[in-house]
Motif scaffolding. Structure first.
Motif, PDB file in Angstrom:
ATOM      1  N   TYR A 141       4.899  -9.264   1.225  1.00 54.81           N
ATOM      2  CA  TYR A 141       5.487  -8.484   2.310  1.00 54.81           C
ATOM      3  C   TYR A 141       4.393  -7.740   3.048  1.00 54.81           C
ATOM      4  O   TYR A 141       3.272  -7.568   2.564  1.00 54.81           O
ATOM      5  CB  TYR A 141       6.530  -7.500   1.768  1.00 54.81           C
ATOM      6  CG  TYR A 141       6.027  -6.602   0.654  1.00 54.81           C
ATOM      7  CD1 TYR A 141       5.458  -5.357   0.918  1.00 54.81           C
ATOM      8  CD2 TYR A 141       6.119  -7.009  -0.680  1.00 54.81           C
ATOM      9  CE1 TYR A 141       4.985  -4.554  -0.112  1.00 54.81           C
ATOM     10  CE2 TYR A 141       5.653  -6.202  -1.709  1.00 54.81           C
ATOM     11  CZ  TYR A 141       5.090  -4.980  -1.412  1.00 54.81           C
ATOM     12  OH  TYR A 141       4.622  -4.185  -2.429  1.00 54.81           O
ATOM     13  N   ASP A 142       4.733  -7.302   4.254  1.00 59.71           N
ATOM     14  CA  ASP A 142       3.897  -6.398   5.031  1.00 59.71           C
ATOM     15  C   ASP A 142       4.508  -5.006   4.935  1.00 59.71           C
ATOM     16  O   ASP A 142       5.703  -4.849   4.637  1.00 59.71           O
ATOM     17  CB  ASP A 142       3.835  -6.837   6.494  1.00 59.71           C
ATOM     18  CG  ASP A 142       3.230  -8.226   6.662  1.00 59.71           C
ATOM     19  OD1 ASP A 142       2.277  -8.549   5.928  1.00 59.71           O
ATOM     20  OD2 ASP A 142       3.712  -8.989   7.534  1.00 59.71           O
ATOM     21  N   VAL A 143       3.703  -3.977   5.205  1.00 63.37           N
ATOM     22  CA  VAL A 143       4.198  -2.613   5.097  1.00 63.37           C
ATOM     23  C   VAL A 143       3.799  -1.810   6.334  1.00 63.37           C
ATOM     24  O   VAL A 143       2.695  -1.961   6.857  1.00 63.37           O
ATOM     25  CB  VAL A 143       3.700  -1.941   3.792  1.00 63.37           C
ATOM     26  CG1 VAL A 143       2.192  -1.796   3.783  1.00 63.37           C
ATOM     27  CG2 VAL A 143       4.371  -0.600   3.567  1.00 63.37           C
ATOM     28  N   PHE A 144       4.746  -0.993   6.809  1.00 63.35           N
ATOM     29  CA  PHE A 144       4.576  -0.150   7.995  1.00 63.35           C
ATOM     30  C   PHE A 144       4.821   1.285   7.554  1.00 63.35           C
ATOM     31  O   PHE A 144       5.923   1.617   7.111  1.00 63.35           O
ATOM     32  CB  PHE A 144       5.594  -0.586   9.062  1.00 63.35           C
ATOM     33  CG  PHE A 144       5.552   0.161  10.371  1.00 63.35           C
ATOM     34  CD1 PHE A 144       5.782   1.530  10.441  1.00 63.35           C
ATOM     35  CD2 PHE A 144       5.302  -0.528  11.551  1.00 63.35           C
ATOM     36  CE1 PHE A 144       5.769   2.209  11.653  1.00 63.35           C
ATOM     37  CE2 PHE A 144       5.286   0.136  12.776  1.00 63.35           C
ATOM     38  CZ  PHE A 144       5.516   1.505  12.826  1.00 63.35           C
ATOM     39  N   GLY A 145       3.811   2.146   7.668  1.00 63.42           N
ATOM     40  CA  GLY A 145       3.956   3.543   7.283  1.00 63.42           C
ATOM     41  C   GLY A 145       3.691   4.475   8.441  1.00 63.42           C
ATOM     42  O   GLY A 145       2.671   4.349   9.129  1.00 63.42           O
ATOM     43  N   PHE A 146       4.605   5.410   8.665  1.00 62.87           N
ATOM     44  CA  PHE A 146       4.486   6.393   9.739  1.00 62.87           C
ATOM     45  C   PHE A 146       4.288   7.781   9.135  1.00 62.87           C
ATOM     46  O   PHE A 146       5.120   8.245   8.354  1.00 62.87           O
ATOM     47  CB  PHE A 146       5.754   6.340  10.602  1.00 62.87           C
ATOM     48  CG  PHE A 146       5.840   7.399  11.681  1.00 62.87           C
ATOM     49  CD1 PHE A 146       4.717   7.952  12.260  1.00 62.87           C
ATOM     50  CD2 PHE A 146       7.081   7.839  12.134  1.00 62.87           C
ATOM     51  CE1 PHE A 146       4.813   8.924  13.251  1.00 62.87           C
ATOM     52  CE2 PHE A 146       7.201   8.787  13.117  1.00 62.87           C
ATOM     53  CZ  PHE A 146       6.065   9.342  13.686  1.00 62.87           C
ATOM     54  N   SER A 147       3.178   8.439   9.457  1.00 64.27           N
ATOM     55  CA  SER A 147       2.895   9.807   9.036  1.00 64.27           C
ATOM     56  C   SER A 147       2.845   9.902   7.507  1.00 64.27           C
ATOM     57  O   SER A 147       2.037   9.227   6.876  1.00 64.27           O
ATOM     58  CB  SER A 147       3.931  10.754   9.655  1.00 64.27           C
ATOM     59  OG  SER A 147       3.535  12.095   9.535  1.00 64.27           O
ATOM     60  N   LEU A 148       3.712  10.685   6.885  1.00 63.17           N
ATOM     61  CA  LEU A 148       3.763  10.724   5.420  1.00 63.17           C
ATOM     62  C   LEU A 148       3.990   9.321   4.858  1.00 63.17           C
ATOM     63  O   LEU A 148       3.409   8.945   3.836  1.00 63.17           O
ATOM     64  CB  LEU A 148       4.875  11.666   4.960  1.00 63.17           C
ATOM     65  CG  LEU A 148       5.142  11.743   3.452  1.00 63.17           C
ATOM     66  CD1 LEU A 148       3.927  12.268   2.698  1.00 63.17           C
ATOM     67  CD2 LEU A 148       6.372  12.621   3.168  1.00 63.17           C
ATOM     68  N   GLY A 149       4.805   8.539   5.529  1.00 64.78           N
ATOM     69  CA  GLY A 149       5.030   7.163   5.109  1.00 64.78           C
ATOM     70  C   GLY A 149       3.767   6.322   5.158  1.00 64.78           C
ATOM     71  O   GLY A 149       3.609   5.368   4.391  1.00 64.78           O
ATOM     72  N   ALA A 180       0.655   4.240  11.207  1.00 66.39           N
ATOM     73  CA  ALA A 180       0.931   4.943  12.458  1.00 66.39           C
ATOM     74  C   ALA A 180       0.874   6.451  12.247  1.00 66.39           C
ATOM     75  O   ALA A 180       1.581   6.989  11.386  1.00 66.39           O
ATOM     76  CB  ALA A 180       2.306   4.545  12.992  1.00 66.39           C
ATOM     77  N   ALA A 181       0.019   7.135  13.014  1.00 68.83           N
ATOM     78  CA  ALA A 181      -0.054   8.598  12.998  1.00 68.83           C
ATOM     79  C   ALA A 181      -0.195   9.143  11.584  1.00 68.83           C
ATOM     80  O   ALA A 181       0.564  10.006  11.150  1.00 68.83           O
ATOM     81  CB  ALA A 181       1.168   9.198  13.695  1.00 68.83           C
ATOM     82  N   THR A 182      -1.171   8.638  10.869  1.00 68.78           N
ATOM     83  CA  THR A 182      -1.385   9.060   9.492  1.00 68.78           C
ATOM     84  C   THR A 182      -2.879   9.229   9.251  1.00 68.78           C
ATOM     85  O   THR A 182      -3.685   9.151  10.187  1.00 68.78           O
ATOM     86  CB  THR A 182      -0.742   8.060   8.516  1.00 68.78           C
ATOM     87  OG1 THR A 182      -0.719   8.602   7.211  1.00 68.78           O
ATOM     88  CG2 THR A 182      -1.473   6.727   8.511  1.00 68.78           C
ATOM     89  N   GLY A 183      -3.266   9.461   7.998  1.00 69.68           N
ATOM     90  CA  GLY A 183      -4.674   9.678   7.706  1.00 69.68           C
ATOM     91  C   GLY A 183      -5.002   9.397   6.260  1.00 69.68           C
ATOM     92  O   GLY A 183      -4.112   9.220   5.425  1.00 69.68           O
TER      93      GLY A 183
END
Length: 250
Positions: free
Chosen positions: A68-76, A97-100
């Motif tokens: 699978y692929d994974v998409f994480g936004f901020s905390l995700g 996306a928008a994370t660090g």
């Protein structure tokens, strides 16, 4: 190849922009999930990103997804990094996306106005516009359109995140953000092709952290969107959704 979505601080299934999700879902299977204790999911929300990742892996294992692929936004996005590091034989590609990175810079908000709006028991539309969109007429207008899209569905809503979930997620987010350059070396092990993106005026997760990810990840491409903040992926829903599909189709 299914794409698993991991949501931001306090976010639930209902927090995703339908325009972004529909754009991506036109090309692939998408799987949105409330992690343990979030929204409609039972259990107690963990207070570490690492345990959130293990819980997400348990969910994915239950679906019996071999790849699978994974998409994480901020905390995700923090959780997504940990999932990719722990399951390199399963995670094919990653979108952050928008994370660090763990130990990055200025990831722990100290501005009282940001903190007050972020931690408010019942944040309203004006709080989302302030936190997620740049203080320009164009960005704020895009934010208003995003909020309208969130209100389009009037039935079968997800449960809101509890204040206990907020507090535990805040602990995890704060621990992740303790500055520590020695943590960056872990990114060398995240070898999967990774798309890193943010808005140039992100006040919650400054874009300098996306640049750090792009610098230390072995196979990363970086896109900083102009005139945008933390919610750049909603301001540019179709454009970013198309970019995600293009990246995953390579």
């Amino acid at each position: 190849m299914p794409l698993v979505f991991l949501q931001h601080f306090r976010g639930t299934l209902d927090s995703w922009d339908p325009k972004l999700i529909d754009t991506i879902a036109a090309k692939r299977e998408v799987i949105l999930v409330d992690n343990v204790g979030v929204g409609g999911s039972t259990g107690t929300t963990p207070s570490t990103v690492q345990q959130m990742a293990l819980d997400a892996i348990d969910f994915i294992d239950a679906l019996k997804l071999p790849r699978y692929d994974v998409f994480g936004f901020s905390l995700g996005g923090e959780v997504a990094q940990e999932v990719a590091l722990r399951r390199p034989w399963q995670v094919r590609r990653v979108v952050l996306a928008a994370t660090g990175p763990q130990g990055g810079v200025d990831q722990r908000a100290s501005d009282p106005n940001i903190l007050q709006r972020t931690l408010k028991d019942n944040p309203g539309p004006e709080d989302y516009l302030y936190l997620f969109f740049k203080n320009t007429a164009s960005s704020q207008a895009a934010g208003g359109e995003f909020l309208q899209r969130l209100g389009e569905r009037t039935t079968d809503h997800d449960a809101p995140s509890s204040l206990a979930t907020r507090d535990r997620q805040l602990t995890a987010w704060s621990e992740w953000g303790i500055p520590d350059k020695s943590k960056f070396v872990r990114l060398n092990a995240l070898f999967q092709p990774t798309l890193v993106a943010d808005g140039e005026s992100d006040i919650l997760m400054p874009a300098k952290n996306s640049r750090l990810l792009a610098k230390y990840l072995p196979d990363a491409q970086l896109h900083i969107y102009p005139d945008a903040g933390h919610g750049f992926l909603y301001q540019y829903a179709v454009k970013f959704g198309t970019e995600v599909n293009t990246f995953l189709d390579r």
